[in-house]
Scaffold this motif. Structure first.
Motif, short mmCIF file in Angstrom:
data_model
loop_
_atom_site.label_atom_id
_atom_site.label_comp_id
_atom_site.label_asym_id
_atom_site.label_seq_id
_atom_site.Cartn_x
_atom_site.Cartn_y
_atom_site.Cartn_z
N ALA A 19 -5.19 -58.38 3.97
CA ALA A 19 -6.29 -59.25 4.36
C ALA A 19 -6.17 -60.62 3.72
CB ALA A 19 -7.62 -58.61 3.99
N VAL A 20 -5.83 -60.66 2.43
CA VAL A 20 -5.65 -61.94 1.74
C VAL A 20 -4.49 -62.71 2.36
CG1 VAL A 20 -5.04 -63.02 -0.45
CG2 VAL A 20 -6.69 -61.15 -0.41
N ALA A 21 -3.38 -62.00 2.64
CA ALA A 21 -2.22 -62.66 3.24
C ALA A 21 -2.56 -63.23 4.62
CB ALA A 21 -1.06 -61.67 3.34
N ALA A 22 -3.32 -62.47 5.41
CA ALA A 22 -3.69 -62.95 6.74
C ALA A 22 -4.58 -64.18 6.65
CB ALA A 22 -4.39 -61.83 7.51
N PHE A 58 -11.38 -64.80 -7.17
CA PHE A 58 -12.69 -64.56 -7.76
C PHE A 58 -13.39 -63.35 -7.12
CE2 PHE A 58 -12.38 -68.72 -9.72
CZ PHE A 58 -13.07 -68.51 -10.91
N VAL A 59 -12.98 -62.99 -5.92
CA VAL A 59 -13.57 -61.81 -5.28
C VAL A 59 -12.85 -60.54 -5.74
CG1 VAL A 59 -13.94 -60.64 -3.08
CG2 VAL A 59 -14.38 -63.09 -3.29
N LEU A 60 -11.52 -60.56 -5.76
CA LEU A 60 -10.73 -59.36 -6.03
C LEU A 60 -10.12 -59.30 -7.41
CD1 LEU A 60 -8.83 -59.17 -2.60
CD2 LEU A 60 -10.90 -57.94 -3.27
N THR A 111 -19.35 -69.01 -9.80
CA THR A 111 -19.07 -69.42 -8.43
C THR A 111 -20.29 -70.01 -7.73
OG1 THR A 111 -19.52 -67.15 -7.68
CG2 THR A 111 -17.23 -67.73 -8.16
N GLY A 112 -21.48 -69.79 -8.29
CA GLY A 112 -22.67 -70.39 -7.70
C GLY A 112 -22.75 -71.89 -7.88
N ALA A 172 -12.81 -73.90 -1.23
CA ALA A 172 -13.29 -72.84 -2.13
C ALA A 172 -14.82 -72.84 -2.27
CB ALA A 172 -12.61 -72.98 -3.49
N PRO A 173 -15.50 -73.99 -2.49
CA PRO A 173 -16.97 -73.93 -2.58
C PRO A 173 -17.62 -73.40 -1.31
CG PRO A 173 -16.17 -75.99 -3.48
CD PRO A 173 -14.99 -75.33 -2.82
N ALA A 174 -17.07 -73.75 -0.14
CA ALA A 174 -17.64 -73.22 1.11
C ALA A 174 -17.50 -71.70 1.17
CB ALA A 174 -16.94 -73.87 2.30
N LEU A 175 -16.38 -71.16 0.70
CA LEU A 175 -16.20 -69.71 0.69
C LEU A 175 -17.10 -69.05 -0.36
CD1 LEU A 175 -12.33 -69.50 1.12
CD2 LEU A 175 -14.10 -69.18 2.85
N PHE A 176 -17.30 -69.71 -1.49
CA PHE A 176 -18.24 -69.19 -2.49
C PHE A 176 -19.65 -69.10 -1.89
CE2 PHE A 176 -15.47 -71.17 -6.05
CZ PHE A 176 -14.65 -70.06 -6.04
N LEU A 177 -20.02 -70.11 -1.11
CA LEU A 177 -21.34 -70.09 -0.47
C LEU A 177 -21.48 -68.91 0.48
CD1 LEU A 177 -21.89 -73.88 0.34
CD2 LEU A 177 -23.20 -72.50 -1.27
N LEU A 178 -20.44 -68.65 1.27
CA LEU A 178 -20.49 -67.52 2.20
C LEU A 178 -20.62 -66.21 1.45
CD1 LEU A 178 -17.76 -68.49 4.82
CD2 LEU A 178 -20.24 -68.53 5.11
N ARG A 179 -19.95 -66.10 0.33
CA ARG A 179 -19.99 -64.86 -0.44
C ARG A 179 -21.38 -64.62 -1.03
NH1 ARG A 179 -17.36 -63.79 -6.37
NH2 ARG A 179 -17.82 -61.57 -6.52
#
Length: 334
Positions: A19-22, A58-60, A111-112, A172-179
């Protein structure tokens, strides 16, 4: 039973790696849609995979690095054949986000991005410092293999470094927001959010494609987004503006018309960098001030409650009398 549990963990880890590679590969192909060429080197003004890699770590945790390495290999292999230099590029593109993750964890990064120190850490440690690795390794290999002359090292290195850093600062901040997204804004905020989106869709294309240099019009919009919607508003606005500016730069229109490739690179990266810094740091300061104000309001409310109970001759609610305590002025022995 133990073997079944081990197999399950291995399967989960394998799926996470794929998933990370994709995601890394998809982000890389997206970034390569609008490349810039300086000399014989091809680079992207924003390299989204660096932001994807940092967010995945930061997720895994560190177990995400094989997926990052596999994704980087797939991206490089889509551009050239497998050679020893390719492995060097993969190593550099993997080591940079891993170092960013380790330095940010060491600095107590959240990450917030709710504190100014978090914004500063992401800018100076996660983006500017860590991405020195990927830029130096990548451009150094180009020079060593003879694909780039030594006189072109610094322009290409600067473009590579800033492009990787922009991926961390904008993606990265946009992905942190989604998380961390829990629920949509209240209905009372939607009219202003729609007004902001409407103004952005009109103002940003005008600012990035007008023959008159109007890029500075982006900053009042960023301030509005940060003041009213904090990180979510400022980061999304900055990402949208950066994408439109990149499209204008690669098309050679608007403020980028009539410029050489090096001048386009310098102007675009200066704009993207200053805009990302403004969005992150301004929203972090505003969020921190809001948290401080709420803490002060809670403390004042607690103080008012204590004073009300003291005035009424009662004990404060958070300090009940202990068993055996007598009335004021009396002390009974045990």
């Amino acid at each position: 039973m133990v073997r079944t549990e081990d197999l399950r963990r291995a399967a989960v880890h394998g799926l996470q790696t794929l998933a990370v590679a994709a995601c890394y590969y998809a982000a890389g192909r997206l970034g390569l849609l609008r490349p810039l060429v300086v000399g014989d080197a091809v680079f992207t003004p924003i390299w989204p995979p660096t932001g994807v890699a940092v967010a995945a770590l930061f997720v895994l945790g560190l177990r995400a690095w094989p997926g990052i390495a596999l994704g980087a290999l797939l991206v490089v292999m889509s551009l050239t054949s497998l050679r020893p230099v390719v492995l060097g590029n993969v190593a550099g593109n993997t080591a940079a986000p891993v170092c960013a993750y380790l330095m940010l964890r060491r600095a107590g990064f959240r990450t917030g991005l709710s504190r100014l120190r978090d914004g500063l850490a992401l800018v100076f440690l996660g983006a500017l410092a860590a991405m020195l690795i990927s830029a130096t390794v990548g451009v150094g290999l180009l020079v060593l293999t003879g694909r780039l002359g030594t006189d072109g090292f610094w322009p290409v290195w600067l473009a590579w470094w800033v492009g990787d850093a922009m991926g961390v600062l904008l993606v990265a901040p946009a992905l942190f927001l989604l998380r961390e997204a829990r629920r949509p804004p209240s209905l009372a905020r939607w009219p202003e959010a729609l007004a902001l989106a409407l103004v952005a869709t009109v103002l940003l294309p005008l600012a990035t494609r007008s023959p008159i240099s109007l890029l500075y019009l982006v900053y009042p919009l960023l301030i509005w987004a940060a003041l009213r919607f904090q990180l979510a508003g400022s980061v999304l606005c900055a990402l949208f503006a950066s994408v439109l500016a990149t499209l204008a730069a690669t098309d050679g229109v608007g403020p980028f018309a009539g410029l050489t490739r090096v001048e386009v690179m310098v102007k675009l990266q200066t704009f993207n960098g200053s805009m990302a810094l403004t969005a992150l740091l301004l929203s972090a300061v505003i969020i921190e001030q809001h948290h401080t104000r709420r803490s002060v309001e809670r403390a004042c409310q607690e103080l008012v409650e204590v004073l009300e109970h003291l005035t009424a001759g009662e004990a404060p609610p958070d300090r009940a009398p202990a068993d055996g305590d007598g009335p004021p002025g009396r002390h009974e022995g045990r």
